[in-house]
Design a protein around this motif. Structure first.
Motif, short mmCIF file in Angstrom:
data_model
loop_
_atom_site.label_atom_id
_atom_site.label_comp_id
_atom_site.label_asym_id
_atom_site.label_seq_id
_atom_site.Cartn_x
_atom_site.Cartn_y
_atom_site.Cartn_z
N ILE A 1 -12.56 -27.01 -37.79
CA ILE A 1 -13.59 -26.68 -36.81
C ILE A 1 -14.12 -27.98 -36.22
CG2 ILE A 1 -15.88 -25.66 -36.49
CD1 ILE A 1 -15.19 -23.76 -38.81
N GLU A 2 -13.98 -28.13 -34.90
CA GLU A 2 -14.41 -29.35 -34.22
C GLU A 2 -15.54 -29.10 -33.23
OE1 GLU A 2 -13.32 -32.19 -35.18
OE2 GLU A 2 -11.72 -31.44 -36.49
N THR A 3 -15.60 -27.92 -32.67
CA THR A 3 -16.63 -27.57 -31.68
C THR A 3 -17.24 -26.22 -32.03
OG1 THR A 3 -15.14 -26.34 -30.21
CG2 THR A 3 -15.24 -28.74 -29.93
N MET A 4 -18.33 -25.88 -31.38
CA MET A 4 -18.97 -24.60 -31.62
C MET A 4 -18.04 -23.44 -31.26
SD MET A 4 -21.93 -24.98 -32.99
CE MET A 4 -22.84 -23.48 -32.65
N ALA A 5 -17.22 -23.62 -30.27
CA ALA A 5 -16.28 -22.56 -29.87
C ALA A 5 -15.30 -22.24 -30.98
CB ALA A 5 -15.53 -22.98 -28.60
N ASP A 6 -15.05 -23.21 -31.86
CA ASP A 6 -14.12 -23.00 -32.97
C ASP A 6 -14.68 -22.07 -34.05
OD1 ASP A 6 -12.28 -24.69 -31.79
OD2 ASP A 6 -13.00 -26.47 -32.86
N LYS B 1 -19.16 -32.23 -42.30
CA LYS B 1 -19.46 -32.88 -41.02
C LYS B 1 -20.37 -31.96 -40.20
CE LYS B 1 -15.23 -31.04 -38.92
NZ LYS B 1 -13.92 -31.39 -38.32
N THR C 1 -19.82 -27.89 -41.41
CA THR C 1 -18.57 -27.32 -41.87
C THR C 1 -17.88 -28.37 -42.74
OG1 THR C 1 -16.49 -26.27 -41.15
CG2 THR C 1 -17.25 -28.17 -39.89
N VAL D 1 -21.18 -30.25 -36.70
CA VAL D 1 -20.52 -29.83 -35.46
C VAL D 1 -21.48 -29.90 -34.28
CG1 VAL D 1 -19.29 -27.94 -34.31
CG2 VAL D 1 -18.96 -28.33 -36.75
N TRP D 2 -22.77 -29.59 -34.53
CA TRP D 2 -23.77 -29.56 -33.46
C TRP D 2 -25.15 -29.66 -34.08
CZ3 TRP D 2 -27.83 -26.15 -32.43
CH2 TRP D 2 -28.43 -26.27 -31.17
N LEU E 1 -24.03 -22.00 -26.00
CA LEU E 1 -23.01 -22.95 -26.43
C LEU E 1 -21.64 -22.30 -26.50
CD1 LEU E 1 -25.05 -24.62 -29.32
CD2 LEU E 1 -24.76 -25.46 -26.98
N GLN F 1 -28.89 -27.99 -37.75
CA GLN F 1 -27.57 -28.60 -37.77
C GLN F 1 -26.53 -27.58 -38.21
OE1 GLN F 1 -28.49 -31.81 -40.52
NE2 GLN F 1 -28.68 -33.27 -38.84
#
Length: 326
Positions: free
Chosen positions: A158-163, A243, A152, A245-246, A190, A149
């Motif tokens: 940070i909302e996505t892995m790209a962030d 939270k 963050t 993120v992935w 990802l 997991q």
């Protein structure tokens, strides 16, 4: 043997020094990726029991992976150790290891007989120390596993892995599966590549990664779900502050192993002790929520995904590879 002397002996030495003596112990046999100290004539990827010089020690030494504070686990494992003593008829000494390297070294040198190795270091234990995985904690229906997991803080933005690009991300240690190797193998698909897209900082352990995220020392961290769940249950962090993120599909958890050169009759008693143990009402059952028994595993089948991840990272099961863990 006095406890302090036993633990001092377990902690002493270096796997690099042991490796330098290995050529003198080399055997002419099939072994695959195993160290030259071992043979694998049946192709099951673990060391064969030797024909001679089998171990049948008066005191069995048991260690659990150093994922978190090892002092906590000595009390947690106490009921199981009492059960193990009853079934085997042996005294059992709990060894609180301080690192994955020390645990592998202890079994390789013959001073550790039964051990729980975390997911990533298990192949090192198999190939360098002759560890034979045979059990894992599972549910009543035989299911087992944990997830990688990425955590963050909720206020990190940070909302996505790209962030994660441009961020400071805590990995645990070089040989950790969920804490380092799996992220390096899986994250590029990802859209984010460790080292290239974000700064990797080694925290030393999953709990330190998580605590660092909570404190704001790291922007995010890939961690093992089973570890952070137990931390939350003990109140070590507030789940409301973080939270996910992935998360990945499940990986195998800690492998429970015996040294390949133990007497086969003793091995059968050790297996009996694991598979007969009742978690109900014990500190072990309370600590490892969601599991109720030990279930059988094989290294060849159940660690195939881990070996694939490590191969993708160029990992080699050598003393030098293990030394990177220190």
């Amino acid at each position: 043997m006095p406890q302090t002397q036993l633990i001092r002996g377990l902690a002493a030495g270096s796997i690099l020094a042991l490796a330098s003596a290995a050529p003198a112990l080399a055997q002419d046999c099939e072994r695959g990726t195993l160290d030259t100290m071992f043979c694998d004539t049946d192709g099951d990827l673990v060391a064969d029991a030797p024909a001679e010089e089998l171990q049948d020690p008066g005191t069995l030494v048991f260690a659990y992976t150093p994922v978190e504070d090892p002092a906590i686990y000595e009390d947690i494992w106490e009921p199981f150790i009492a059960h193990l003593e009853e079934v085997t008829g042996k005294d059992v000494q709990f060894f609180a290891v301080q690192s994955n390297s020390a645990e592998v070294e202890a079994m390789r040198s013959g001073r550790l007989h039964i051990a729980g190795f975390s997911t990533g270091p298990t192949p090192f234990a198999v190939n360098l120390a002759g560890a034979v995985p045979f059990a894992i904690m599972g549910s009543e229906d035989g299911e087992f596993g944990y997830k990688l997991q990425v955590y963050t803080r909720k206020d990190s933005g940070i909302e996505t892995m790209a962030d994660l690009k441009g961020k400071r991300v805590a990995h645990t240690s070089p040989t950790s599966n969920s804490g380092n190797l799996a992220p390096r193998a899986l994250f590029p698909e990802l859209g984010v590549t460790p080292e290239k897209d974000y700064e990797v900082v080694y925290s030393g352990s999953h709990d330190q990664s998580m605590l660092g995220v909570v404190a704001g020392d790291y922007d995010a961290a890939p961690v093992a779900s089973e570890v952070v769940d137990r931390m939350a249950e003990r109140g070590l962090y507030d789940p409301e502050e973080v939270k996910i993120v992935w998360e990945s599909k499940p990986f195998p958890t800690t492998s429970y192993t015996y040294a390949h050169d133990l007497d086969p009759a003793l091995v059968e008693k050790i297996k009996q002790a694991f598979f007969d143990f009742d978690f109900t009402g014990t500190a072990l059952g309370e600590e490892f929520d969601g599991v109720s028994k030990f279930v059988p595993v094989t290294y060849k089948d159940d660690w195939a995904v881990i070996r694939d991840i490590q191969a993708a990272n160029g990992v080699q099961y050598t003393p030098e590879g293990l030394a990177a863990e220190k």
